[in-house]
Design a protein around this motif. Structure first.
Motif, PDB file in Angstrom:
ATOM      1  N   LEU A 143       0.832  -1.208   0.000  1.00  0.00           N
ATOM      2  CA  LEU A 143       0.000   0.000   0.000  1.00  0.00           C
ATOM      3  C   LEU A 143       0.870   1.263   0.000  1.00  0.00           C
ATOM      4  CD1 LEU A 143      -2.941   1.067   0.229  1.00  0.00           C
ATOM      5  CD2 LEU A 143      -2.620   1.121   2.713  1.00  0.00           C
ATOM      6  N   VAL A 144       1.984   1.237   0.719  1.00  0.00           N
ATOM      7  CA  VAL A 144       2.842   2.429   0.792  1.00  0.00           C
ATOM      8  C   VAL A 144       4.053   2.323  -0.130  1.00  0.00           C
ATOM      9  CG1 VAL A 144       2.129   2.905   3.160  1.00  0.00           C
ATOM     10  CG2 VAL A 144       4.199   1.558   2.753  1.00  0.00           C
ATOM     11  N   GLY A 145       4.066   1.271  -0.975  1.00  0.00           N
ATOM     12  CA  GLY A 145       5.175   1.115  -1.930  1.00  0.00           C
ATOM     13  C   GLY A 145       6.401   0.457  -1.330  1.00  0.00           C
ATOM     14  N   ASN A 146       6.257  -0.177  -0.170  1.00  0.00           N
ATOM     15  CA  ASN A 146       7.383  -0.910   0.416  1.00  0.00           C
ATOM     16  C   ASN A 146       7.388  -2.343  -0.119  1.00  0.00           C
ATOM     17  OD1 ASN A 146       8.619   1.044   1.906  1.00  0.00           O
ATOM     18  ND2 ASN A 146       8.234   0.103   3.910  1.00  0.00           N
ATOM     19  N   THR A 147       8.267  -2.581  -1.076  1.00  0.00           N
ATOM     20  CA  THR A 147       8.426  -3.919  -1.658  1.00  0.00           C
ATOM     21  C   THR A 147       9.923  -4.218  -1.704  1.00  0.00           C
ATOM     22  OG1 THR A 147       8.415  -2.884  -3.828  1.00  0.00           O
ATOM     23  CG2 THR A 147       6.343  -3.840  -3.095  1.00  0.00           C
ATOM     24  N   PRO A 148      10.315  -5.481  -1.856  1.00  0.00           N
ATOM     25  CA  PRO A 148      11.746  -5.796  -1.800  1.00  0.00           C
ATOM     26  C   PRO A 148      12.543  -5.032  -2.867  1.00  0.00           C
ATOM     27  CG  PRO A 148      10.438  -7.802  -1.804  1.00  0.00           C
ATOM     28  CD  PRO A 148       9.503  -6.679  -2.069  1.00  0.00           C
ATOM     29  N   THR A 149      13.731  -4.609  -2.482  1.00  0.00           N
ATOM     30  CA  THR A 149      14.575  -3.879  -3.436  1.00  0.00           C
ATOM     31  C   THR A 149      15.299  -4.874  -4.347  1.00  0.00           C
ATOM     32  OG1 THR A 149      16.503  -3.972  -2.003  1.00  0.00           O
ATOM     33  CG2 THR A 149      15.013  -2.107  -1.691  1.00  0.00           C
ATOM     34  N   ALA A 150      15.872  -4.355  -5.412  1.00  0.00           N
ATOM     35  CA  ALA A 150      16.643  -5.206  -6.328  1.00  0.00           C
ATOM     36  C   ALA A 150      17.813  -5.842  -5.584  1.00  0.00           C
ATOM     37  CB  ALA A 150      17.141  -4.358  -7.502  1.00  0.00           C
ATOM     38  N   SER A 151      18.450  -5.067  -4.698  1.00  0.00           N
ATOM     39  CA  SER A 151      19.606  -5.605  -3.957  1.00  0.00           C
ATOM     40  C   SER A 151      19.187  -6.778  -3.075  1.00  0.00           C
ATOM     41  CB  SER A 151      20.204  -4.529  -3.059  1.00  0.00           C
ATOM     42  OG  SER A 151      20.633  -3.461  -3.831  1.00  0.00           O
ATOM     43  N   THR A 152      18.009  -6.671  -2.515  1.00  0.00           N
ATOM     44  CA  THR A 152      17.525  -7.751  -1.651  1.00  0.00           C
ATOM     45  C   THR A 152      17.475  -9.062  -2.428  1.00  0.00           C
ATOM     46  OG1 THR A 152      16.209  -6.161  -0.430  1.00  0.00           O
ATOM     47  CG2 THR A 152      15.586  -8.456  -0.176  1.00  0.00           C
ATOM     48  N   PHE A 153      16.990  -8.979  -3.659  1.00  0.00           N
ATOM     49  CA  PHE A 153      16.888 -10.182  -4.483  1.00  0.00           C
ATOM     50  C   PHE A 153      18.269 -10.666  -4.928  1.00  0.00           C
ATOM     51  CE2 PHE A 153      16.414 -12.480  -8.454  1.00  0.00           C
ATOM     52  CZ  PHE A 153      15.458 -13.410  -8.106  1.00  0.00           C
ATOM     53  N   ILE A 154      19.060  -9.705  -5.430  1.00  0.00           N
ATOM     54  CA  ILE A 154      20.369 -10.078  -5.992  1.00  0.00           C
ATOM     55  C   ILE A 154      21.253 -10.751  -4.935  1.00  0.00           C
ATOM     56  CG2 ILE A 154      22.548  -9.080  -6.844  1.00  0.00           C
ATOM     57  CD1 ILE A 154      20.742  -7.001  -8.327  1.00  0.00           C
ATOM     58  N   TRP A 155      21.312 -10.165  -3.748  1.00  0.00           N
ATOM     59  CA  TRP A 155      22.210 -10.721  -2.733  1.00  0.00           C
ATOM     60  C   TRP A 155      21.669 -12.006  -2.128  1.00  0.00           C
ATOM     61  CZ3 TRP A 155      26.993  -9.798  -3.041  1.00  0.00           C
ATOM     62  CH2 TRP A 155      27.428  -8.598  -3.584  1.00  0.00           C
ATOM     63  N   THR A 156      20.372 -12.214  -2.268  1.00  0.00           N
ATOM     64  CA  THR A 156      19.815 -13.510  -1.867  1.00  0.00           C
ATOM     65  C   THR A 156      20.358 -14.603  -2.779  1.00  0.00           C
ATOM     66  OG1 THR A 156      17.800 -12.544  -0.995  1.00  0.00           O
ATOM     67  CG2 THR A 156      17.665 -14.839  -1.690  1.00  0.00           C
ATOM     68  N   VAL A 157      20.286 -14.335  -4.073  1.00  0.00           N
ATOM     69  CA  VAL A 157      20.732 -15.332  -5.044  1.00  0.00           C
ATOM     70  C   VAL A 157      22.229 -15.604  -4.868  1.00  0.00           C
ATOM     71  CG1 VAL A 157      21.038 -15.776  -7.513  1.00  0.00           C
ATOM     72  CG2 VAL A 157      18.942 -14.695  -6.680  1.00  0.00           C
ATOM     73  N   PHE A 158      23.005 -14.538  -4.738  1.00  0.00           N
ATOM     74  CA  PHE A 158      24.453 -14.735  -4.619  1.00  0.00           C
ATOM     75  C   PHE A 158      24.811 -15.446  -3.311  1.00  0.00           C
ATOM     76  CE2 PHE A 158      24.915 -11.652  -8.087  1.00  0.00           C
ATOM     77  CZ  PHE A 158      25.851 -12.331  -8.851  1.00  0.00           C
ATOM     78  N   SER A 159      24.063 -15.144  -2.257  1.00  0.00           N
ATOM     79  CA  SER A 159      24.401 -15.788  -0.985  1.00  0.00           C
ATOM     80  C   SER A 159      24.202 -17.302  -1.076  1.00  0.00           C
ATOM     81  CB  SER A 159      23.562 -15.197   0.148  1.00  0.00           C
ATOM     82  OG  SER A 159      22.225 -15.611   0.063  1.00  0.00           O
ATOM     83  N   VAL A 160      23.170 -17.723  -1.806  1.00  0.00           N
ATOM     84  CA  VAL A 160      22.950 -19.165  -1.967  1.00  0.00           C
ATOM     85  C   VAL A 160      24.093 -19.782  -2.770  1.00  0.00           C
ATOM     86  CG1 VAL A 160      21.396 -20.928  -2.910  1.00  0.00           C
ATOM     87  CG2 VAL A 160      20.446 -18.934  -1.745  1.00  0.00           C
ATOM     88  N   LEU A 161      24.520 -19.047  -3.781  1.00  0.00           N
ATOM     89  CA  LEU A 161      25.656 -19.546  -4.579  1.00  0.00           C
ATOM     90  C   LEU A 161      26.904 -19.676  -3.722  1.00  0.00           C
ATOM     91  CD1 LEU A 161      25.471 -17.655  -7.998  1.00  0.00           C
ATOM     92  CD2 LEU A 161      24.727 -19.966  -7.441  1.00  0.00           C
ATOM     93  N   PHE A 162      27.163 -18.656  -2.911  1.00  0.00           N
ATOM     94  CA  PHE A 162      28.342 -18.709  -2.037  1.00  0.00           C
ATOM     95  C   PHE A 162      28.274 -19.912  -1.107  1.00  0.00           C
ATOM     96  CE2 PHE A 162      28.654 -13.820  -2.340  1.00  0.00           C
ATOM     97  CZ  PHE A 162      29.394 -13.936  -3.509  1.00  0.00           C
ATOM     98  N   MET A 163      27.074 -20.169  -0.599  1.00  0.00           N
ATOM     99  CA  MET A 163      26.930 -21.274   0.346  1.00  0.00           C
ATOM    100  C   MET A 163      27.221 -22.609  -0.338  1.00  0.00           C
ATOM    101  SD  MET A 163      23.613 -22.489   2.474  1.00  0.00           S
ATOM    102  CE  MET A 163      22.854 -23.187   1.026  1.00  0.00           C
ATOM    103  N   ILE A 164      26.664 -22.783  -1.539  1.00  0.00           N
ATOM    104  CA  ILE A 164      26.890 -24.054  -2.238  1.00  0.00           C
ATOM    105  C   ILE A 164      28.377 -24.209  -2.562  1.00  0.00           C
ATOM    106  CG2 ILE A 164      26.362 -25.356  -4.341  1.00  0.00           C
ATOM    107  CD1 ILE A 164      23.588 -23.981  -4.291  1.00  0.00           C
ATOM    108  N   ALA A 165      28.981 -23.113  -3.004  1.00  0.00           N
ATOM    109  CA  ALA A 165      30.421 -23.165  -3.307  1.00  0.00           C
ATOM    110  C   ALA A 165      31.209 -23.502  -2.039  1.00  0.00           C
ATOM    111  CB  ALA A 165      30.875 -21.822  -3.881  1.00  0.00           C
ATOM    112  N   GLY A 166      30.826 -22.906  -0.938  1.00  0.00           N
ATOM    113  CA  GLY A 166      31.527 -23.148   0.326  1.00  0.00           C
ATOM    114  C   GLY A 166      31.421 -24.602   0.747  1.00  0.00           C
ATOM    115  N   ILE A 167      30.221 -25.161   0.613  1.00  0.00           N
ATOM    116  CA  ILE A 167      30.033 -26.567   0.999  1.00  0.00           C
ATOM    117  C   ILE A 167      30.892 -27.467   0.111  1.00  0.00           C
ATOM    118  CG2 ILE A 167      28.362 -28.473   1.078  1.00  0.00           C
ATOM    119  CD1 ILE A 167      26.240 -26.369   1.849  1.00  0.00           C
ATOM    120  N   GLY A 168      30.898 -27.148  -1.179  1.00  0.00           N
ATOM    121  CA  GLY A 168      31.710 -27.932  -2.116  1.00  0.00           C
ATOM    122  C   GLY A 168      33.186 -27.868  -1.746  1.00  0.00           C
TER     123      GLY A 168
END
Lengths: 137, 744
Positions: free
Chosen positions: B220-245
């Motif tokens: 209602l007030v225009g508070n929705t996730p930012t682009a950075s929120t999405f981008i760093w989510t995706v990269f964090s998952v990649l980092f985690m998988i790489a770390g486990i490997g």
């Protein structure tokens, strides 16, 4: 939660029946000297039923705003429950002789039935209340 | 350079770089935090709030329990709303109503979709535009908005008073009547709530996102996730998988199976000489159990407040309100676990070195008395604060600071810090001969001592904020304490102390244990230090905090993913020799630590870890799902395991009642599992769905939390909580019997 009152009460009564039936069965096995009475599966089944029974009881207490140590009949139930637990423990495990086990078993069943009658009558006198009220004069 | 030296060097470098970045980002946070205005005025020139009002309002909010009643920017309690999100949505709705009545002469709900869309677009423009003037420190709002703010402020002023019209809402929010004692304080507090909501929706200068990165979600007030929120989510998952490997490869390449160690023929600790100070630690473990049982009782009352204002007919909410029971419940969790560790440190240090320093027993007893004084004094101050009997003048020093897990008044914080330093001194002086020996045990003893130093000193970060420090700054330092303890040096302590015990028992070579512990420390700290920022995504911080927090906290999961290896090793040790049966239950609790590290910290932690997930989940029941299973599951189980290990030594000749310990162990684990799976997880998922469909405010609202299904799920805590409480009672009974039997 009040919308679920009937279902919760039904669950409570059903669990009381299950709990009593299970105790009656285990007690008979114990008296007969059959070791199944205290096998872990039966003990865990008993814990599960009693925990669910307690949950339903607490829900009913909260929905109805009727509390032990406020309503006499609920106080009676709670105090007799403690007696039932002690007698039950003697009947199933602690009694050292067979006659003592049988005595504890019979006493526990009588207490159990009396608790049920207190709940049924909403009266601390339980089944005795019926006798008093139906007495002539 | 040998392996141990290389690992020490690596660890030193890692910690230096990580803490440098942590401090540098702290500076950024200081510079880019939402501005604190000197005054908030309407376009007509009317002063709505001054800076003094906002600061006074925050102190009032802190005095009633702060984050222990509702939350701000998502940090705090689950019952009662998030005040920032709630204010923001109420203000938006009030403004739409004002415009609807003025422009169309009817309620907003009766407008056509096109008319509503038009007003909503106007609303977003009005709320998101940054009206802060840096030159004179003024926030200027339109007359309409000022009117909407007064509507919301009036609602809150009534809510925090004893107004009978809002009694039902207070019951739902578990608030006592007259939560805030004076009208002046209630008004000032609305100023603080407004400022947190303003920061949550106002766009940063030159940016298209709010100071809180558009948190909370409210379309209602225009508070929705930012682009950075999405981008760093995706990269964090990649980092985690790489770390486990990478870690799996490292295990395969470098952690080859060693030749098994031949265990000693008998328990090497059986002849351990108990020094007077070691014997004096027994009372620490008695108090651990007393605090643990009290914590459980307070937890039951706290949970019960979600469905009923009183506790089964006992009218306790007026003198033991929710914010107080929750404060004590969370504080006692840390206190009893910490006391178990303090006791373990004091018991184990002379045992390692074989040296009893002069007056060590006196020191152990003195520290014990200090801890009792701190607990009683701090809790009494918090009670007086929440009951509004202390007054704001003394609240910061002796009352309730309102910051979750660091709630103690400043005086008590300082006292506790001194207590921790005394503990460090006592442990250090007893360990000193062992630290100087330079044998193959030196490194592992050194690492254990390093973690105890870090645990002690990091509490000092809790002294870095003042009474009126900026909210973002307080959050930054608060998480230094909480995060760097539980997700940093507690982990190191856990790994080091368990390995050390196995070395002392002769089941592991000291050299390989040292290398393993050092390596594990490097891996934990690689993610742990900068992972601090994952608590600060929405705390008025810049995007860089979000990026670093997401990336490094994802790495925290890496060692947990492979913890099965450690668990298998622990299990193997328990089977290595017949005399290990003496340690069966301490080892079982250590195994539980591994299990809950995977489930509570790894799975349920990562569930809420990525920015995209936390954007919707912060402050929902998915947070205590992680909190209970990780804090008790990992550190509580460790505390119990360590306590049992020490008790084994304190009562060496006794045959333990295995049945009691078995019942306690399984009851605690099954109870915790049921608590998580029957109540917290489904409640959290339902709240998440509500947040996604309607906005975050709705998932925390009285409407949603008062639904029958939510109440039913609260009741589903009873089976798990009951079984858990029975486990704690049985454990207490077991410990009591160790002493009572002796008297017989």
């Amino acid at each position: 939660m009040v919308e679920y009152y009937l279902q919760i009460r039904f669950a409570h009564v059903l669990l009381v029946c299950c709990s009593g039936a299970l105790f009656a069965t285990r007690g008979l096995l114990a008296i007969a000297g059959i070791s199944w009475a205290n096998m872990s599966a039966l003990r865990w089944l008993s814990y599960t039923i009693d925990t669910c029974l307690l949950t339903a009881a607490l829900m009913l207490v909260t929905i109805l705003h009727q509390y032990p140590f406020v309503q006499p009949w609920l106080t009676t139930k709670v105090l007799l429950l403690a007696v039932y637990i002690v007698l039950g423990a003697y009947a199933l495990r602690r009694a050292r002789t067979r006659p003592a086990r049988i005595a504890a078993y019979v006493a526990a069943l009588l207490v159990f039935l009396f608790i049920a009658s207190v709940a049924w009558q909403h009266d601390s006198r339980g089944i005795l209340a019926l006798l008093v009220t139906s007495a002539p004069g | 350079m040998d392996t141990t030296r290389r690992l020490w060097t690596g660890l030193g470098l890692l910690l230096a770089v990580a803490f440098a970045v942590l401090l540098a980002m702290g500076r950024e946070l200081y510079l880019k935090a939402p501005p604190m205005p000197e005054r908030v005025v309407s376009s007509s020139g009317q002063v709505l709030y001054t800076r003094a009002d906002i600061e006074l309002g925050r102190r009032v909010w802190q005095s009633i329990g702060g984050q222990q009643l509702g939350s701000i920017w998502g940090h705090g309690a689950l019952i009662a709303p998030d005040w920032s999100a709630d204010w923001l949505h109420r203000e938006a709705v009030a403004l739409l109503e004002i415009w609807s009545q003025r422009d169309f002469g009817t309620d907003y709900a009766h407008l056509s979709p096109a008319q509503q869309a038009n007003l909503e677009a106007q609303l977003r423009s009005e709320l998101r535009r940054n009206q802060y003037r840096g030159a004179d420190g003024t926030i200027e709002v339109s007359a309409d908005r000022a009117q909407a703010m007064s509507v919301v402020a009036a609602h809150y002023e009534d809510l925090f008073s004893a107004d009978p019209a809002l009694k039902a809402l207070r019951v739902t929010y578990a608030m006592r009547d007259g939560t805030v004692d004076t009208a002046e304080h209630r008004h000032a507090m609305t100023g603080f709530f407004f400022w947190t909501a303003w920061s949550a929706v106002t766009e940063r200068p030159g940016g298209a996102q709010s100071y809180t990165s558009n948190w909370p979600y409210d379309p209602l007030v225009g508070n929705t996730p930012t682009a950075s929120t999405f981008i760093w989510t995706v990269f964090s998952v990649l980092f985690m998988i790489a770390g486990i490997g990478l870690l799996a490869w490292h295990y395969a390449a470098y952690h080859r199976k060693e030749l098994p160690v031949t265990p000693p023929a008998s328990d090497p600790l059986i002849g351990l000489k108990l020094t007077p100070s070691m014997q004096a630690t027994a009372k620490y473990f008695w108090i651990v159990l007393a605090l643990f049982l009290t914590q459980i009782l307070l937890g039951a009352i706290t949970a019960h407040y979600q469905v009923e204002r009183d506790f089964y007919g006992f009218a306790i909410s007026q003198f033991l309100p929710y914010s107080l029971t929750r404060t004590w419940h969370t504080e006692l969790a840390v206190l009893w676990i910490a006391t178990a560790w303090l006791g373990t440190g004091l018991y184990i240090a002379p045992a390692i070195s074989g040296h009893e320093p002069k007056f060590q027993r006196l020191g152990v007893n003195f520290l014990f008395v200090c801890l009792l004084v701190i607990v009683v004094g701090a809790f009494a101050g918090q009670w007086a604060a929440v009951m509004q009997k202390l007054g704001l003048k003394y609240n910061f020093w002796f009352g309730h600071q309102g910051w979750e897990y660091t709630d103690l008044g400043r005086f008590w914080q300082l006292f506790l810090f001194v207590g921790l330093l005394i503990w460090l001194t006592l442990v250090g002086r007893a360990l000193w001969p062992a630290l100087r020996r330079k044998d193959d045990m030196a490194s592992i003893v050194g690492l254990m001592f390093l973690s105890t130093i870090a645990i002690g000193l990091l509490y000092g970060a809790g002294l870095m904020w003042g009474e009126n420090s900026h909210l973002s700054v307080v959050e930054y330092w608060r998480w230094w304490v909480v995060h760097l303890w539980v997700e940093g040096f507690f982990e190191v302590f856990a790994v080091a102390v368990i390995s050390f015990i196995f070395v002392k028992l002769g089941l592991v070579r000291a050299s390989s244990a040292t290398a393993n512990v050092l390596f594990a420390t490097v891996v934990f700290m690689a993610g742990g230090v900068l992972g601090t920022f994952h608590h600060l995504y929405w705390a008025g911080t810049p995007t860089s905090v979000l990026a670093l927090g997401a990336s490094f906290s994802a790495l925290e999961v890496v060692p947990l993913a492979l913890i099965g290896l450690e668990a298998h090793e622990t299990w193997s040790h328990s089977r290595a020799t017949p005399w290990m049966e003496r340690y069966r239950w301490p080892v079982m609790f250590f195994l539980a630590v591994s299990f809950w590290n995977l489930v509570g910290a790894g799975l349920f932690g990562f569930l809420i870890n990525t920015p995209m997930a936390l954007y919707y989940m912060q402050g929902l029941n998915l947070t205590p799902l992680h909190g209970h299973t990780a804090l008790f599951g990992v550190y509580g189980m460790l505390g119990i395991g360590l306590m049992l290990f020490c008790l084994r030594g304190l009562r060496p000749a006794l045959v333990w009642n295995q049945d009691l310990l078995r019942s306690s162990f399984w009851a605690l684990n099954i109870g915790l599992s049921l608590m998580a799976l029957l109540a917290l997880l489904p409640m959290g998922v339902l709240q998440l769905q509500a947040a996604l469909e309607h906005g975050y405010w709705y998932a925390r609202s009285a409407d949603f939390m008062g639904r029958d299904i939510m109440h039913l799920l609260v009741w589903m805590r009873v089976p798990g909580d009951t079984i858990f409480a029975i486990g704690a009672l049985v454990l207490s009974w077991f410990v009591l019997r160790l002493w009572v039997r002796r008297a017989e």
